[in-house]
Design a protein around this motif. Structure first.
Motif, PDB file in Angstrom:
ATOM      1  N   UNK A 426       0.843  -1.200   0.000  1.00 24.32           N
ATOM      2  CA  UNK A 426       0.000   0.000   0.000  1.00 24.32           C
ATOM      3  C   UNK A 426       0.877   1.248   0.000  1.00 24.32           C
ATOM      4  N   UNK A 427       1.897   1.224   0.864  1.00 23.86           N
ATOM      5  CA  UNK A 427       2.798   2.365   0.989  1.00 23.86           C
ATOM      6  C   UNK A 427       3.555   2.604  -0.311  1.00 23.86           C
ATOM      7  N   UNK A 428       3.930   1.526  -0.996  1.00 22.96           N
ATOM      8  CA  UNK A 428       4.667   1.673  -2.253  1.00 22.96           C
ATOM      9  C   UNK A 428       3.793   2.314  -3.329  1.00 22.96           C
ATOM     10  N   UNK A 429       2.545   1.891  -3.431  1.00 28.12           N
ATOM     11  CA  UNK A 429       1.649   2.489  -4.429  1.00 28.12           C
ATOM     12  C   UNK A 429       1.384   3.957  -4.088  1.00 28.12           C
ATOM     13  N   UNK A 430       1.232   4.265  -2.801  1.00 34.10           N
ATOM     14  CA  UNK A 430       1.048   5.666  -2.391  1.00 34.10           C
ATOM     15  C   UNK A 430       2.264   6.506  -2.776  1.00 34.10           C
ATOM     16  N   UNK A 431       3.457   5.935  -2.592  1.00 34.55           N
ATOM     17  CA  UNK A 431       4.675   6.677  -2.934  1.00 34.55           C
ATOM     18  C   UNK A 431       4.754   6.939  -4.439  1.00 34.55           C
ATOM     19  N   UNK A 432       4.466   5.932  -5.237  1.00 36.71           N
ATOM     20  CA  UNK A 432       4.459   6.134  -6.691  1.00 36.71           C
ATOM     21  C   UNK A 432       3.449   7.216  -7.075  1.00 36.71           C
ATOM     22  N   UNK A 433       2.286   7.200  -6.439  1.00 35.80           N
ATOM     23  CA  UNK A 433       1.270   8.214  -6.728  1.00 35.80           C
ATOM     24  C   UNK A 433       1.807   9.610  -6.449  1.00 35.80           C
ATOM     25  N   UNK A 434       2.453   9.765  -5.293  1.00 31.12           N
ATOM     26  CA  UNK A 434       3.028  11.060  -4.923  1.00 31.12           C
ATOM     27  C   UNK A 434       4.100  11.494  -5.908  1.00 31.12           C
ATOM     28  N   UNK A 435       5.023  10.598  -6.221  1.00 29.56           N
ATOM     29  CA  UNK A 435       6.165  10.982  -7.044  1.00 29.56           C
ATOM     30  C   UNK A 435       5.770  11.257  -8.487  1.00 29.56           C
ATOM     31  N   UNK A 436       4.803  10.534  -9.011  1.00 30.96           N
ATOM     32  CA  UNK A 436       4.352  10.809 -10.379  1.00 30.96           C
ATOM     33  C   UNK A 436       3.742  12.207 -10.471  1.00 30.96           C
ATOM     34  N   UNK A 437       3.081  12.642  -9.397  1.00 32.28           N
ATOM     35  CA  UNK A 437       2.495  13.976  -9.409  1.00 32.28           C
ATOM     36  C   UNK A 437       3.551  15.061  -9.211  1.00 32.28           C
ATOM     37  N   UNK A 438       4.636  14.748  -8.475  1.00 32.08           N
ATOM     38  CA  UNK A 438       5.657  15.759  -8.189  1.00 32.08           C
ATOM     39  C   UNK A 438       6.644  15.933  -9.338  1.00 32.08           C
ATOM     40  N   UNK A 439       6.739  14.970 -10.223  1.00 33.03           N
ATOM     41  CA  UNK A 439       7.759  15.006 -11.281  1.00 33.03           C
ATOM     42  C   UNK A 439       7.250  15.588 -12.594  1.00 33.03           C
ATOM     43  N   UNK A 440       6.060  16.172 -12.557  1.00 33.18           N
ATOM     44  CA  UNK A 440       5.506  16.810 -13.753  1.00 33.18           C
ATOM     45  C   UNK A 440       5.347  15.830 -14.906  1.00 33.18           C
ATOM     46  N   UNK A 441       4.952  14.610 -14.563  1.00 29.34           N
ATOM     47  CA  UNK A 441       4.683  13.586 -15.566  1.00 29.34           C
ATOM     48  C   UNK A 441       3.221  13.686 -15.993  1.00 29.34           C
ATOM     49  N   UNK A 442       2.984  13.628 -17.280  1.00 29.10           N
ATOM     50  CA  UNK A 442       1.619  13.683 -17.819  1.00 29.10           C
ATOM     51  C   UNK A 442       1.018  12.280 -17.706  1.00 29.10           C
ATOM     52  N   UNK A 443       0.255  12.057 -16.653  1.00 32.23           N
ATOM     53  CA  UNK A 443      -0.338  10.745 -16.388  1.00 32.23           C
ATOM     54  C   UNK A 443      -1.732  10.688 -16.996  1.00 32.23           C
ATOM     55  N   UNK A 444      -1.934   9.745 -17.889  1.00 31.14           N
ATOM     56  CA  UNK A 444      -3.217   9.609 -18.576  1.00 31.14           C
ATOM     57  C   UNK A 444      -3.860   8.275 -18.212  1.00 31.14           C
ATOM     58  N   UNK A 445      -4.697   8.310 -17.174  1.00 28.01           N
ATOM     59  CA  UNK A 445      -5.408   7.113 -16.730  1.00 28.01           C
ATOM     60  C   UNK A 445      -6.639   6.896 -17.602  1.00 28.01           C
TER      61      UNK A 445
END
Length: 673
Positions: A426-445
């Motif tokens: 759970x913690x790992x998925x939360x971390x990926x969520x945080x970092x994808x938002x902080x790195x200015x990545x264009x995430x298209x779900x």
């Protein structure tokens, strides 16, 4: 105002003040054995820059017979001292402090020259030890003291004397391994003579202004282990002999109780250290399964210890302390205690690293610098491989778009996190969520990429993962067959009796999911202690009592085609835990089967090449965990259109669900782009 006032408070040791209450505990990474001292130095210096108060190296042998394996690193020559000076100088330049662990393995030494108090072979080594005589004991003491003096000469700020986990000094303390009748055996005052004399001689050799940590086994978790009165007696004697700090050791390596795996609750043993608080005046360190600043702060605030030891969390994120101190705790890459890339590597003779952070111990090789030619990069698939690649590429300065056809990130991690004992995912998925938002990545779900959408990118990375393999077992009327993904995601209801086809890692995960009554014991220290028989050492010598596992929620049979013991190829340091867990729940495990058919009664099998002994495995539900196949449809379509994609993770190679390989491969590609 900091959120972690106890964790970040300085600790005055008299001759030196540590900047915070964080100890990076000892980890044997096999780096020293590479003899690449720049690489070793950068590993420790990176963590010093991250703000840790004090680091302890992996175990260094005081002599050849005490090394954990032939050729283990130690300070034996002037050249060794000079090489270690490269490490300590780099750490000090980075503003850090570092202690060298002196580890004498005793009967755990994996070689024919091992020595011990008595000639009793360890269950985890094929080599029977030689019993030491008086002269031999004096040599070990002198060699340990010499190692401490050489550590000071090499620039270390202190040493940790390893007296726990069932190693040499620990072996003298208990009648399980010490059957002597001379002044080094018998009564406890004799059995504790060696560790106390070692501390006294180390202090004399190293001087008063030198940190001396003693790693004391506070709960052995083996039969005939130390009583609590003996633990307290030793702690006081070690303090009187000159120790600066006492660090908590938990369990012997041969113990049949897990102590640091992901299924162990967070801070599961802090209560043991708390029992010793007030019994000695020097600082106490607590350890094991402390992996977030919140957990560490709570342990200290509750008075369990004066300092916390975290080892593997500094593999996952060397900037742990600095991020906590600057309000960026949500950016700390989490240690999920999986053991896959750290301890499993250590005990296989490989360089230890981290599933979450493949750059650990590879800092000189996987340096992420800014690219001079930024590119538009498309990554397709937001599983572990795709996310790791996207983050590394963004760190390099590329413009990254991450496509995920489902409505959420995580891929197969979302299945893993449903398994009891794997809640850290759970913690790992939360971390990926945080970092994808902080790195200015264009995430298209929710967007499925195709050749038209990908046409404008400079580079395309395909991380589309795997699909379950169909074992093509004939099915009759009324057969109730489910795939593992449907089971773990909760999309189907499984009956009270179940047969699992496939006994690899996924099969074991599904079995644990099916037999566990909620809640998971990993989420409750009391429930977990009852499950494994971990008791108060004041009432039970060694801290061992009868185990009382909860009854299984279902009757489960786990089967595989291979004619060998199921679970044989699970993780080197965690496989036994999974096997023991399922055995305690009454799971039947069968190897060498042929799957003949599935019908309303269950699974029909035969055994061996001759297909003998036809047997019905009665089951209301049959779950298929028969492996995976790479999902390469997009990659093949792109190639047909003249585009050569980079293919990583399960899309590249399907062999179980391997997040370690996926994240490593994704990171390396992101760095190389």
């Amino acid at each position: 105002m900091t959120r972690y006032p106890h964790l970040l408070r300085p600790l005055d040791l008299g001759h030196v003040t540590l900047p915070n209450r964080v100890l990076m505990g000892s980890m044997h990474t096999n780096l020293e054995e590479t003899r690449d001292w720049n690489r070793v130095a950068e590993f420790y210096a990176t963590r010093a820059r991250g703000g840790v108060g004090l680091m302890v190296t992996g175990g260094m042998a005081p002599n050849r017979e005490g090394g954990v394996f032939p050729g283990a690193a130690g300070l034996f020559t002037p050249e060794d001292i000079a090489n270690q000076r490269i490490v300590t100088d780099r750490v000090h330049e980075a503003g850090g402090r570092i202690a060298m662990q002196i580890l004498h393995a005793g009967r755990y030494a994996y070689g024919p020259d091992c020595v011990a108090p008595s000639p009793i072979r360890s269950p985890i080594s094929p080599f029977p030890p030689k019993e030491l005589d008086e002269a031999g004991i004096e040599k070990q003491i002198a060699d340990i003291a010499t190692a401490a003096a050489r550590a000071r000469e090499a620039g270390y700020d202190g040493v940790e004397v390893m007296g726990s986990e069932g190693y040499f000094l620990n072996q003298f303390l208990v009648t399980r391994t010490n059957r002597r009748t001379d002044r080094w055996g018998g009564a406890y005052e004799n059995r504790m003579r060696l560790p106390v004399e070692v501390v006294r001689r180390v202090r004399a050799a190293a001087g008063a202004d030198f940190i001396l940590i003693y790693r004391l086994s506070m709960i052995d978790l083996v039969p005939e282990g130390s009583s609590w009165d003996e633990v307290v007696t030793l702690a006081r004697a070690v303090e009187a002999a000159g120790a600066s700090i006492i660090n908590t050791g938990i369990g012997w390596h041969e113990a049949r109780v897990p102590t640091i795996a992901t299924s162990v609750p967070r801070a599961a043993f802090a209560w043991v250290t708390r029992k010793l608080m007030g019994q000695v005046a020097i600082p106490l360190v607590t350890s094991n399964r402390i992996n977030t600043p919140e957990v560490a702060e709570r342990v200290l605030a509750d008075g369990c210890a004066d300092m916390v030891s975290m080892a593997r969390p500094f593999l996952a994120d060397p900037d742990f302390v600095r991020k906590a101190a600057t309000g960026r705790a949500d950016e700390i890459a989490p240690c999920i205690a999986c053991n896959q890339a750290c301890l499993d590597h250590t005990f296989s003779g490989r360089i230890s690293t981290c599933l979450v952070n493949p750059r650990a111990a590879h800092e000189t090789e996987l340096a992420i610098g800014q690219t001079e030619t930024p590119r538009r990069v498309a990554v397709v698939g937001a599983g572990p491989a795709g996310m790791a690649c996207a983050l590394a590429a963004a760190d390099r300065g590329h413009a990254v778009t991450l496509f995920e056809k489902s409505g959420r990130i995580g891929g197969q991690l979302n299945l893993a996190r449903r398994v009891p004992g794997k809640e850290e995912f759970d913690l790992l998925v939360e971390w990926f969520t945080t970092m994808l938002s902080r790195k200015n990545i264009d995430l298209r779900l929710g967007e499925e990429a195709d050749t038209a959408i990908l046409a404008g990118f400079d580079a395309v990375v395909v991380a589309t993962g795997v699909r379950p393999r169909d074992p093509a077992i004939p099915q009759g009327d009324g057969a109730r067959v489910h795939g593992y993904a449907d089971v773990l995601s909760g999309r189907v209801t499984v009956g009270r009796t179940a047969a699992i086809v496939g006994a690899g890692g996924i099969g074991f995960d599904v079995a644990e999911y099916l037999v566990q009554n909620a809640p998971s014991p990993t989420l409750s220290i009391d429930d977990w202690r009852s499950e494994w028989g971990v008791a108060d050492p004041a009432a039970h010598r060694g801290g061992l009592a009868d185990a009382h596992p909860e009854p299984a929620a279902r009757t489960v049979t786990l089967l595989q085609r291979k004619p060998e013991k199921p679970g044989r190829n699970l993780g080197k340091t965690t496989g036994w835990i999974h096997r023991a867990t399922l055995a305690a729940k009454g799971v039947r495990m069968l190897g060498g089967v042929n799957y003949e058919r599935i019908d309303r009664e269950g699974l029909h099998v035969t055994f061996g090449e001759a297909r003998e002994n036809p047997t019905l495995i009665k089951a209301e539900s049959v779950i298929l965990c028969a492996g995976q196949e790479s999902e390469k449809t997009l990659a093949d379509t792109l190639r047909a259109a003249g585009v050569e994609p980079h293919v990583i993770g399960g899309a590249d190679h399907a062999a179980e669900l391997d997040a370690k390989r996926a994240i490593d491969q994704g990171t390396r590609l992101g760095v190389a782009l």
